[in-house]
Design an enzyme around this catalytic site. Structure first.
Site, PDB file in Angstrom:
ATOM      1  CG  ASP A  55     -55.786  -4.509  79.554  1.00  0.00           C
ATOM      2  OD1 ASP A  55     -55.376  -4.971  80.623  1.00  0.00           O
ATOM      3  OD2 ASP A  55     -55.707  -3.306  79.251  1.00  0.00           O
ATOM      4  CG  ASP A  87     -52.575  -3.793  86.005  1.00  0.00           C
ATOM      5  OD1 ASP A  87     -51.484  -3.608  86.551  1.00  0.00           O
ATOM      6  OD2 ASP A  87     -53.396  -2.886  85.841  1.00  0.00           O
TER       7      ASP A  87
HETATM    8  N1  GLY Z   1     -54.995  -1.123  84.521  1.00  0.00           N
HETATM    9  C1  GLY Z   1     -55.864  -1.904  85.279  1.00  0.00           C
HETATM   10  C2  GLY Z   1     -56.244  -1.293  86.570  1.00  0.00           C
HETATM   11  O1  GLY Z   1     -56.609  -0.140  86.597  1.00  0.00           O
HETATM   12  O2  GLY Z   1     -56.198  -1.973  87.542  1.00  0.00           O
END
Ligand code: GLY
Length: 405
Positions: A119, A180
């Site tokens: 992230d 993601d």
């Molecule tokens: N894990 C990132 C989202 O919830 O989109």
């Protein structure tokens, strides 16, 4: 010639998204966001501002931001600084810039810490990335370059992707990559162009290629999670984490794919990525409800009684405003009209938080299977909504200039 296939595949879409009357007043929507930001700053500063506490969500039953500390496992900590940077871009207000700088700085430690997970791009590129784009502060550049190197430590060359969740390798049965993760590639592309190692570009391209090969079903909808053998690189399984089921189309996962492949095309100009961005977009657009804000998962059997996900709509609206610029003719209009329709719905009373809450938008879903952030205001919905409004404003301004030539 190579766009003919894309155009043919999108004829259905073109008829669905008939030219959208632009009822959306972008300046009014941006002003609304500015007012909500002022309210949020007043709320946060009530007991003296703590710049390490970032607005994360507001439950539908609540009216004040629930904030979270900028720890390495708080993946949303970069969005609030990013909202402030966009607001600074809109207004040029030096007070907002000063707040943006202070919230951004609280994330600096992440550039000096081993990677917790993938992230880092969300965290540092929404904050420092926007900050550098607008101020050219050399310190910000240093931080982003260091973080890009940190993110690259999660790359596994046997697989050809970045490991998204080191903490879940055992539980998921291998090297895991989530959709993601595509968004985090933008920081690697940027670093490779701005003094970082060229290897970062190669990693980003390989990640996008590997994901394209394994992370999608034949209809171009995506799994949330792909699991690979870390030694041989073999694809083991596709599954969900935040969606309804392993083979369902989780709205935000598909939104990350649309946004991600559009960005990868921008950075590489490789037509295979443009073709793919259009394909992953079309499956999403073809299945939207009337107001163009998706249900949280397109395959939730409780539709039409399932919650919507405004965050996915914001991400996709922003992505389409970029993607339309890489397309021609009818397809270009289809994507732009779809984005405007999404933003028009989001800007209506049905989705605006308005006087009830200081967020921009209600009705997002964070993690349905975990029972968290359901039908809530969530900071990344606001971030991408504001980004999309700004993109539309710039596009309209560019079109106005063209019209005068
Ligand atoms: N894990 C990132 C989202 O919830 O989109």
């Amino acid at each position: 010639m190579r766009f003919l296939g894309i155009i043919a595949g999108s004829l259905l879409l073109a008829s669905c998204v008939a030219s959208t009357a632009e009822t959306l007043d972008v300046n009014e929507a941006l002003e609304y966001c500015g007012n909500q930001i002022d309210r949020t700053l007043r709320q946060l500063g009530r007991d003296s501002m703590d710049y390490t506490m970032m607005p994360r969500n507001i439950a539908s039953t609540d009216s004040v931001w629930h904030c979270r500390k900028t720890t390495c496992d708080e993946w949303c900590a970069g969005f609030w600084p990013g909202v402030l940077w966009y607001e600074y871009e809109v207004t040029g207000d030096e007070n907002i810039r000063s707040e943006a700088e202070k919230f951004t700085s609280s994330l600096e430690y992440l550039s000096k810490t081993p990677a917790f997970d993938h992230d880092l791009g969300f965290l540092m590129f929404c904050s420092y990335g926007n900050g550098y784009r607008l101020t050219q502060n050399p310190k910000f550049k240093e931080v982003i370059l260091a973080t890009a190197d940190t993110l690259a430590t999660l790359y596994n060359p046997n697989v050809g992707t970045i490991l998204s969740w080191p903490r879940n390798v055992e539980m998921l049965g291998g090297h895991n990559t989530i959709m993601d993760n595509m968004i985090n590639l933008e920081m690697l592309f940027w670093a490779a162009k701005n003094g970082g190692d060229h290897r970062l570009y190669d990693i980003a391209v390989k990640h996008a290629e590997t994901t394209m090969a394994h992370h999608f079903r034949p209809d171009y909808s995506c799994y949330h999670v792909a699991v690979y053998d870390p030694e041989t690189g073999a694809f083991l399984k596709g599954m969900t984490h935040q969606g309804y089921a392993d083979d369902s189309m989780w709205a935000r996962g598909q939104a990350w794919a649309i946004y991600g492949y559009t960005m990868v095309y921008r950075e590489t100009r490789d037509p295979k990525f443009l073709d793919f961005a259009c394909k992953v977009t079309d499956v999403y657009l073809n299945r939207l409800p009337e107001d163009y804000v998706p249900y949280w998962d397109f395959d939730d059997p409780s539709i039409p009684n399932a919650p919507r996900d405004a965050s996915a709509a914001g991400v996709v609206a922003s992505a389409l405003l970029e993607l339309q610029g890489y397309c021609q003719g009818e397809l270009r209009d289809t994507y732009k009209n779809a984005a405007v329709k999404m933003l028009t719905s989001l800007s209506s009373d049905s989705y605006r938080s308005g006087d009830k809450r200081a967020s921009f938008l209600d009705h997002s879903v964070g993690h349905m299977p975990a029972g968290s952030e359901i039908d809530a205001s969530i900071i990344y919905a606001d971030y991408y909504y504001l980004e999309a409004l700004l993109r539309l404003k710039k596009l309209n301004q560019a079109n106005d200039v063209l019209a005068t030539l």
